[in-house]
Design an enzyme around this catalytic site. Structure first.
Site, PDB file in Angstrom:
ATOM      1  N   GLY A  93       0.809  -1.177   0.066  1.00 38.11           N
ATOM      2  CA  GLY A  93      -0.077  -0.058  -0.099  1.00 38.11           C
ATOM      3  C   GLY A  93       0.845   1.285  -0.041  1.00 38.11           C
ATOM      4  N   GLU A  94       0.451   2.280   0.785  1.00 38.99           N
ATOM      5  CA  GLU A  94       1.407   3.354   0.492  1.00 38.99           C
ATOM      6  C   GLU A  94       2.163   3.536   2.068  1.00 38.99           C
ATOM      7  OE1 GLU A  94       2.668   5.512  -1.350  1.00 38.99           O
ATOM      8  OE2 GLU A  94       1.611   4.266  -3.152  1.00 38.99           O
ATOM      9  N   SER A  95       3.264   3.343   2.322  1.00 38.34           N
ATOM     10  CA  SER A  95       3.923   3.053   3.381  1.00 38.34           C
ATOM     11  C   SER A  95       3.730   4.223   4.353  1.00 38.34           C
ATOM     12  CB  SER A  95       5.537   2.864   3.466  1.00 38.34           C
ATOM     13  OG  SER A  95       6.170   3.717   2.843  1.00 38.34           O
TER      14      SER A  95
ATOM     15  N   ILE B  23       5.886  -3.032  -7.827  1.00 37.15           N
ATOM     16  CA  ILE B  23       5.182  -1.933  -8.174  1.00 37.15           C
ATOM     17  C   ILE B  23       5.787  -0.641  -7.301  1.00 37.15           C
ATOM     18  CG2 ILE B  23       2.915  -0.866  -7.928  1.00 37.15           C
ATOM     19  CD1 ILE B  23       1.886  -3.353  -8.693  1.00 37.15           C
ATOM     20  N   ARG B  24       6.550   0.262  -8.079  1.00 37.75           N
ATOM     21  CA  ARG B  24       7.201   1.163  -7.323  1.00 37.75           C
ATOM     22  C   ARG B  24       8.133   0.739  -6.189  1.00 37.75           C
ATOM     23  NH1 ARG B  24       5.493   6.654  -7.245  1.00 37.75           N
ATOM     24  NH2 ARG B  24       5.261   6.578  -4.876  1.00 37.75           N
TER      25      ARG B  24
ATOM     26  N   GLU C  96       0.985 -11.323  -3.481  1.00 38.74           N
ATOM     27  CA  GLU C  96      -0.534 -11.277  -3.215  1.00 38.74           C
ATOM     28  C   GLU C  96      -1.215 -11.146  -4.611  1.00 38.74           C
ATOM     29  OE1 GLU C  96       1.500  -9.057  -2.155  1.00 38.74           O
ATOM     30  OE2 GLU C  96       0.675  -7.025  -2.233  1.00 38.74           O
TER      31      GLU C  96
ATOM     32  N   HIS D 144       5.105  -8.274  -4.752  1.00 34.26           N
ATOM     33  CA  HIS D 144       3.948  -8.797  -4.252  1.00 34.26           C
ATOM     34  C   HIS D 144       3.307 -10.004  -4.780  1.00 34.26           C
ATOM     35  CE1 HIS D 144       2.732  -4.348  -3.317  1.00 34.26           C
ATOM     36  NE2 HIS D 144       3.622  -3.978  -4.419  1.00 34.26           N
TER      37      HIS D 144
ATOM     38  N   ARG E 203      13.340   3.371  -0.861  1.00 34.71           N
ATOM     39  CA  ARG E 203      11.846   3.305  -1.315  1.00 34.71           C
ATOM     40  C   ARG E 203      11.872   3.603  -2.940  1.00 34.71           C
ATOM     41  NH1 ARG E 203       8.264   7.376   1.707  1.00 34.71           N
ATOM     42  NH2 ARG E 203       6.648   6.518   0.324  1.00 34.71           N
TER      43      ARG E 203
ATOM     44  N   CYS F 279       6.141  -5.309  -0.005  1.00 31.25           N
ATOM     45  CA  CYS F 279       6.502  -3.906  -0.716  1.00 31.25           C
ATOM     46  C   CYS F 279       6.551  -2.718   0.592  1.00 31.25           C
ATOM     47  CB  CYS F 279       5.512  -3.641  -1.709  1.00 31.25           C
ATOM     48  SG  CYS F 279       5.822  -2.165  -2.486  1.00 31.25           S
TER      49      CYS F 279
END
Lengths: 295, 199
Positions: free
Chosen positions: B52-54, B140-141, B178, B176, B111, B84
């Site tokens: 998600g967004e850390s 992803i990023r 998942e 990921h 990051r 991630c």
């Protein structure tokens, strides 16, 4: 070692990482930093927020790239930007700038009155608006990796957003309940590609993440969208047209993530100051309705 | 007579790819538990911190009083698995950034070290002791591990960058699992959870 960029999984996956989050419209790096500090999962870099686009009138286009670059430099969360419907070149410019997501958006004046961008051709993922399942699945067929139900942007009035998310969710439930031999005719009726409709029938949900947008003006509005089945929300004019954007932004973020915690929602709704002034939908001319743009 | 209790694996339910991890936990025949409050951690045998967004997740676990309880559970031996953003949350140091978050693993992470979204990619990689062949990894990023202390086992690298690590009962991946249908990493984590359950 072989690596693949821009695959369907990579593009859709980006949107999956945004779930339960709030994406906020910003017009400069100061606002972007406030949004990030408030807990936004991404920001949408714009020249004007939708309510100001309404007020300004005229043709609304892609933002000046220097604004987008400024925002990209100032935050670590993903940055999105809007291109006009069907404007392949604006989309290519945004991709070359390195934005993380392109919104092919009805908030801007459409560049093509018949066709949308072929989004399959791009490495960068796209989000597109939709009002009903047919429109949503046509956008996915064109390669959209994320959907947002449209609502009516820049109005601060939630009624259209409710209408669109209810419409899409209701149609999904109907498609799930249908027998497989009814699907081809239904695909014709709602203008949806059959294969995608079959996927919805089998999985009971859209193949991509769906956020709600267009008129969210309070934490309770954001929670309502989640209650109705959205995976997250876009808040456009609502945050920075409110009296205290930082506090307001934080409250919307928390409301989205805890949409069933009514004690918390009551707390979050207190003393927020004046939200943006809304527009009653019946006062809008047909030509002023952004949600009707898109084919 | 012994009664077998299903192993319970929590998924931090703040923001990000929560339902995807829940599906994987079900697919490896463990019981998923959504974790939003400290009470939800009770009786768990493992906890997954999703992508998600850390920054967002880090902020909210502090706000919801999950920060200390997660650290205490991990120090008590409960296995954690971060993917991630979850890897960033577990790291002791985040390069070029303010304070770390849970700071449980002796690694330094960078990051978005593979670039922005348009540079995000899939690659088939070897994950030591887990994949037995290649594992489909979706980046992803994504972050990567810049430096790892001696007690940290490197499980996977890509072009010389460390992308999966294990430190005793703590597991982290820059990618990921998942987002694919491959359950081998979750299966591996379930075994860590079972070992903890048996203690």
């Amino acid at each position: 070692m072989g690596t693949t960029v821009g695959s369907e999984r990579v593009k859709r996956g980006m949107a999956q990482m945004q779930k339960n989050g709030v994406i906020m419209d910003v017009i400069n790096s100061e606002q972007a930093k406030i949004a990030e500090a408030a807990g936004a999962v991404a920001v949408m870099a714009l020249e004007r927020v939708p309510s100001d686009i309404r007020a300004a009138g005229g043709v609304a286009r892609m933002a000046d790239p220097s604004i987008i670059e400024q925002v990209m430099k100032s935050v670590s969360v993903p940055v999105m930007a809007k291109c006009r419907i069907g404007h392949v070149v604006e989309a290519r410019i945004l991709e070359s700038l390195g934005v993380d997501y392109i919104d092919e958006s009805e908030v801007l004046t459409p560049a093509d009155d018949k066709f949308h961008v072929n989004k399959r051709d791009f490495t960068v993922p796209f989000v597109c608006g939709g009002r009903d399942l047919g429109e949503v699945l046509r956008r996915i067929a064109e390669g959209a990796s994320m959907i947002r139900t449209k609502g009516e942007p820049g109005t601060g009035n939630i009624v259209e957003a409710v209408k669109h998310i209810r419409m899409v969710q209701g149609q999904i439930r109907k498609i799930v309940a249908m027998s497989e031999d009814e699907l081809a005719a239904e695909a014709k009726n709602i203008g949806a590609p059959f294969e995608l409709l079959l996927e919805v029938h089998t999985n009971g949900k859209l193949p991509v993440v769906n956020f709600a947008a267009g008129g969210i003006a309070t934490p309770a509005d954001a929670a309502l969208m989640m209650e109705l089945g959205a995976d997250g929300v876009f808040v456009g004019s609502g945050i920075f047209k409110s009296e205290n954007p930082e506090k307001f932004g934080r409250a919307v973020v928390e409301a989205t993530m805890n949409f069933k915690d009514y004690d918390l929602l009551a707390k979050l709704s207190k003393d927020l100051g004046t939200p943006m002034k809304g527009i009653e939908l019946s006062t809008l001319q047909a030509s002023e309705r952004m949600a009707d743009r898109g084919w | 007579m012994s009664v077998t209790v299903t192993v319970k694996i929590g998924v931090l339910n703040v923001q990000g790819a929560v339902s995807e991890h829940v599906d994987h936990v079900k697919w490896v025949d463990a019981e998923p538990v959504l974790v939003k409050h400290a009470d939800d951690l009770v009786d768990l045998h493992g906890l997954i911190i999703p992508g998600g967004e850390s920054t967002t997740i880090g902020k909210l676990i502090r706000k919801y009083g999950l920060f200390e309880p997660i650290i205490e559970s991990a120090q008590g031996g409960m296995p954690l698995f971060g993917t991630c953003a979850g890897m960033i949350l577990l790291a002791k140091k985040i390069e070029g950034h303010e304070e770390p978050h849970l700071a449980l693993m002796d690694v330094v992470v960078n990051r978005n070290s593979f670039g922005r979204q348009r540079e995000s990619f899939e690659a088939d990689i070897e994950v030591q002791g887990i994949s037995d062949g290649l594992f489909p990894a979706v980046f992803i990023r994504a972050p990567h591990v810049v430096a790892a202390d001696q007690g940290v086992k490197v499980l996977a690298t890509l072009d010389g960058r460390i992308v999966a690590v294990q430190q005793n009962h703590l597991l982290a991946a820059a990618f990921h699992p998942e987002l694919t249908e491959d359950v081998r990493m979750h299966g591996y984590f379930k075994r860590l959870a079972e070992q903890y359950q048996a203690k």
